[in-house]
Write a protein that holds these residues in place. Structure first.
Motif, mmCIF file in Angstrom:
data_model
loop_
_atom_site.group_PDB
_atom_site.id
_atom_site.type_symbol
_atom_site.label_atom_id
_atom_site.label_comp_id
_atom_site.label_asym_id
_atom_site.label_seq_id
_atom_site.Cartn_x
_atom_site.Cartn_y
_atom_site.Cartn_z
ATOM 1 N N ARG A 83 8.080 9.292 -1.797
ATOM 2 C CA ARG A 83 8.153 7.883 -2.129
ATOM 3 C C ARG A 83 6.758 7.280 -2.169
ATOM 4 O O ARG A 83 5.875 7.662 -1.395
ATOM 5 C CB ARG A 83 8.977 7.107 -1.090
ATOM 6 C CG ARG A 83 10.422 7.573 -0.958
ATOM 7 C CD ARG A 83 11.223 7.193 -2.183
ATOM 8 N NE ARG A 83 12.606 7.595 -2.105
ATOM 9 C CZ ARG A 83 13.133 8.644 -2.724
ATOM 10 N NH1 ARG A 83 12.372 9.411 -3.495
ATOM 11 N NH2 ARG A 83 14.403 8.925 -2.608
ATOM 12 N N ALA A 84 6.584 6.308 -3.058
ATOM 13 C CA ALA A 84 5.374 5.479 -3.056
ATOM 14 C C ALA A 84 5.597 4.391 -2.019
ATOM 15 O O ALA A 84 6.716 3.873 -1.873
ATOM 16 C CB ALA A 84 5.148 4.860 -4.428
ATOM 17 N N ILE A 85 4.544 4.060 -1.295
ATOM 18 C CA ILE A 85 4.589 2.960 -0.337
ATOM 19 C C ILE A 85 4.010 1.735 -1.023
ATOM 20 O O ILE A 85 2.887 1.773 -1.540
ATOM 21 C CB ILE A 85 3.760 3.270 0.925
ATOM 22 C CG1 ILE A 85 4.225 4.553 1.599
ATOM 23 C CG2 ILE A 85 3.798 2.080 1.894
ATOM 24 C CD1 ILE A 85 3.283 5.047 2.699
ATOM 25 N N LEU A 86 4.767 0.649 -1.003
ATOM 26 C CA LEU A 86 4.327 -0.616 -1.582
ATOM 27 C C LEU A 86 4.114 -1.632 -0.469
ATOM 28 O O LEU A 86 4.951 -1.762 0.422
ATOM 29 C CB LEU A 86 5.362 -1.161 -2.564
ATOM 30 C CG LEU A 86 5.822 -0.220 -3.673
ATOM 31 C CD1 LEU A 86 6.908 -0.876 -4.507
ATOM 32 C CD2 LEU A 86 4.654 0.179 -4.548
ATOM 33 N N ALA A 87 3.009 -2.350 -0.536
ATOM 34 C CA ALA A 87 2.733 -3.471 0.371
ATOM 35 C C ALA A 87 2.572 -4.694 -0.516
ATOM 36 O O ALA A 87 1.659 -4.743 -1.343
ATOM 37 C CB ALA A 87 1.479 -3.221 1.191
ATOM 38 N N VAL B 39 0.802 -0.480 -4.695
ATOM 39 C CA VAL B 39 0.893 0.890 -4.195
ATOM 40 C C VAL B 39 -0.259 1.117 -3.222
ATOM 41 O O VAL B 39 -1.431 1.010 -3.609
ATOM 42 C CB VAL B 39 0.835 1.908 -5.351
ATOM 43 C CG1 VAL B 39 0.817 3.335 -4.815
ATOM 44 C CG2 VAL B 39 2.004 1.708 -6.293
ATOM 45 N N VAL B 40 0.095 1.417 -1.961
ATOM 46 C CA VAL B 40 -0.925 1.617 -0.928
ATOM 47 C C VAL B 40 -0.860 3.007 -0.301
ATOM 48 O O VAL B 40 -1.620 3.304 0.614
ATOM 49 C CB VAL B 40 -0.848 0.533 0.168
ATOM 50 C CG1 VAL B 40 -1.098 -0.849 -0.427
ATOM 51 C CG2 VAL B 40 0.474 0.586 0.908
ATOM 52 N N GLY B 41 0.044 3.852 -0.807
ATOM 53 C CA GLY B 41 0.126 5.194 -0.253
ATOM 54 C C GLY B 41 1.404 5.888 -0.638
ATOM 55 O O GLY B 41 2.141 5.441 -1.526
ATOM 56 N N SER B 42 1.658 6.993 0.077
ATOM 57 C CA SER B 42 2.858 7.796 -0.173
ATOM 58 C C SER B 42 3.404 8.309 1.150
ATOM 59 O O SER B 42 2.681 8.407 2.146
ATOM 60 C CB SER B 42 2.539 8.966 -1.099
ATOM 61 O OG SER B 42 1.599 9.835 -0.486
ATOM 62 N N VAL B 43 4.682 8.644 1.129
ATOM 63 C CA VAL B 43 5.357 9.208 2.294
ATOM 64 C C VAL B 43 6.383 10.195 1.773
ATOM 65 O O VAL B 43 6.971 9.972 0.708
ATOM 66 C CB VAL B 43 5.988 8.087 3.165
ATOM 67 C CG1 VAL B 43 7.045 7.303 2.406
ATOM 68 C CG2 VAL B 43 6.533 8.621 4.478
ATOM 69 N N THR C 186 5.175 13.756 5.906
ATOM 70 C CA THR C 186 3.763 13.535 5.642
ATOM 71 C C THR C 186 3.612 12.135 5.063
ATOM 72 O O THR C 186 4.549 11.596 4.473
ATOM 73 C CB THR C 186 3.196 14.597 4.662
ATOM 74 O OG1 THR C 186 1.783 14.422 4.544
ATOM 75 C CG2 THR C 186 3.851 14.514 3.292
ATOM 76 N N TYR C 187 2.474 11.549 5.262
ATOM 77 C CA TYR C 187 2.214 10.222 4.700
ATOM 78 C C TYR C 187 0.717 10.047 4.541
ATOM 79 O O TYR C 187 -0.086 10.727 5.176
ATOM 80 C CB TYR C 187 2.797 9.098 5.570
ATOM 81 C CG TYR C 187 2.459 9.219 7.027
ATOM 82 C CD1 TYR C 187 1.306 8.664 7.552
ATOM 83 C CD2 TYR C 187 3.298 9.925 7.882
ATOM 84 C CE1 TYR C 187 0.982 8.804 8.880
ATOM 85 C CE2 TYR C 187 2.988 10.067 9.210
ATOM 86 C CZ TYR C 187 1.829 9.500 9.709
ATOM 87 O OH TYR C 187 1.500 9.657 11.033
ATOM 88 N N ILE D 201 1.630 -0.374 8.361
ATOM 89 C CA ILE D 201 2.231 0.062 7.102
ATOM 90 C C ILE D 201 2.786 1.482 7.215
ATOM 91 O O ILE D 201 3.919 1.756 6.795
ATOM 92 C CB ILE D 201 1.236 -0.060 5.946
ATOM 93 C CG1 ILE D 201 0.942 -1.548 5.697
ATOM 94 C CG2 ILE D 201 1.755 0.622 4.681
ATOM 95 C CD1 ILE D 201 -0.221 -1.805 4.764
ATOM 96 N N ALA D 202 2.021 2.393 7.785
ATOM 97 C CA ALA D 202 2.489 3.776 7.908
ATOM 98 C C ALA D 202 3.736 3.837 8.781
ATOM 99 O O ALA D 202 4.690 4.554 8.458
ATOM 100 C CB ALA D 202 1.385 4.668 8.465
ATOM 101 N N THR D 203 3.755 3.092 9.873
ATOM 102 C CA THR D 203 4.925 3.081 10.751
ATOM 103 C C THR D 203 6.147 2.548 10.017
ATOM 104 O O THR D 203 7.228 3.152 10.070
ATOM 105 C CB THR D 203 4.642 2.234 12.008
ATOM 106 O OG1 THR D 203 3.502 2.775 12.692
ATOM 107 C CG2 THR D 203 5.842 2.223 12.941
ATOM 108 N N ALA D 204 5.996 1.444 9.307
ATOM 109 C CA ALA D 204 7.128 0.860 8.570
ATOM 110 C C ALA D 204 7.601 1.799 7.470
ATOM 111 O O ALA D 204 8.813 1.973 7.265
ATOM 112 C CB ALA D 204 6.723 -0.492 7.984
ATOM 113 N N ALA D 205 6.674 2.427 6.767
ATOM 114 C CA ALA D 205 7.042 3.331 5.672
ATOM 115 C C ALA D 205 7.747 4.574 6.204
ATOM 116 O O ALA D 205 8.772 4.998 5.649
ATOM 117 C CB ALA D 205 5.803 3.720 4.868
#
Length: 156
Positions: free
Chosen positions: A57-61, A65-69, A81-82, A93-97
């Motif tokens: 998944r793409a992480i959206l803030a 797009v601010v990252g992937s998980v 992985t993230y 953000i990483a915790t929420a994603a």
């Protein structure tokens, strides 16, 4: 800040490529591809991920797009992985994603690995319920040296 996940789009790949070539991010991640700047290898990896049973998944803030998980690997051995753009570190953000991905993928156990000095990543994993099960060392391409690694599991 609104955090959301969505399937990875082709337009996300240049963003991921840039993010995964940040020198400080690479050092913290430690266990990275041998040559993260090799665009052909990067593209082939993402093509494989997107065609597999892995969940990426793409992480959206706030819509950006601010990252992937992702969850990847063989059943019974699957790992999480993230990667979050360094400009967004320390904002939860990483915790929420990761929490959102874990809600989407109920499969357990899930495993995770992090460099033993990556306190931020270890904190994210522990907040999401992962527990340390082993400590080992391995060659970290991003550091060019043997590096301590923590293995964690989410059992329930």
């Amino acid at each position: 800040m609104q955090i959301a996940l969505r399937p990875v789009h082709d337009s996300d790949l240049p963003v991921f490529y840039r993010q995964t070539n940040d020198p400080e991010s690479l050092r913290m991640a430690a266990f990275t591809p041998k040559d993260p700047a090799d665009r052909d290898t990067f593209d082939a990896r993402w093509k494989r991920i997107r065609a597999s049973a892995d969940v990426a998944r793409a992480i959206l803030a706030d819509g950006d797009v601010v990252g992937s998980v992702a969850v990847y690997g063989e059943p019974g051995e699957r790992e999480v992985t993230y990667w979050v753009d360094r400009a967004y570190w320390g904002r939860g953000i990483a915790t929420a994603a990761l929490a959102a991905l874990l809600a989407e993928v109920p499969e357990r156990p899930l495993y995770a690995r992090a460099a033993d000095d990556n306190a931020g990543s270890l904190r994210v994993l522990e907040k999401c319920g992962f527990r340390v099960t082993a400590r080992t060392t391995g060659y970290a391409h991003a550091r060019g040296a043997e590096t301590g690694e923590v293995v964690l599991v989410l059992a329930d």
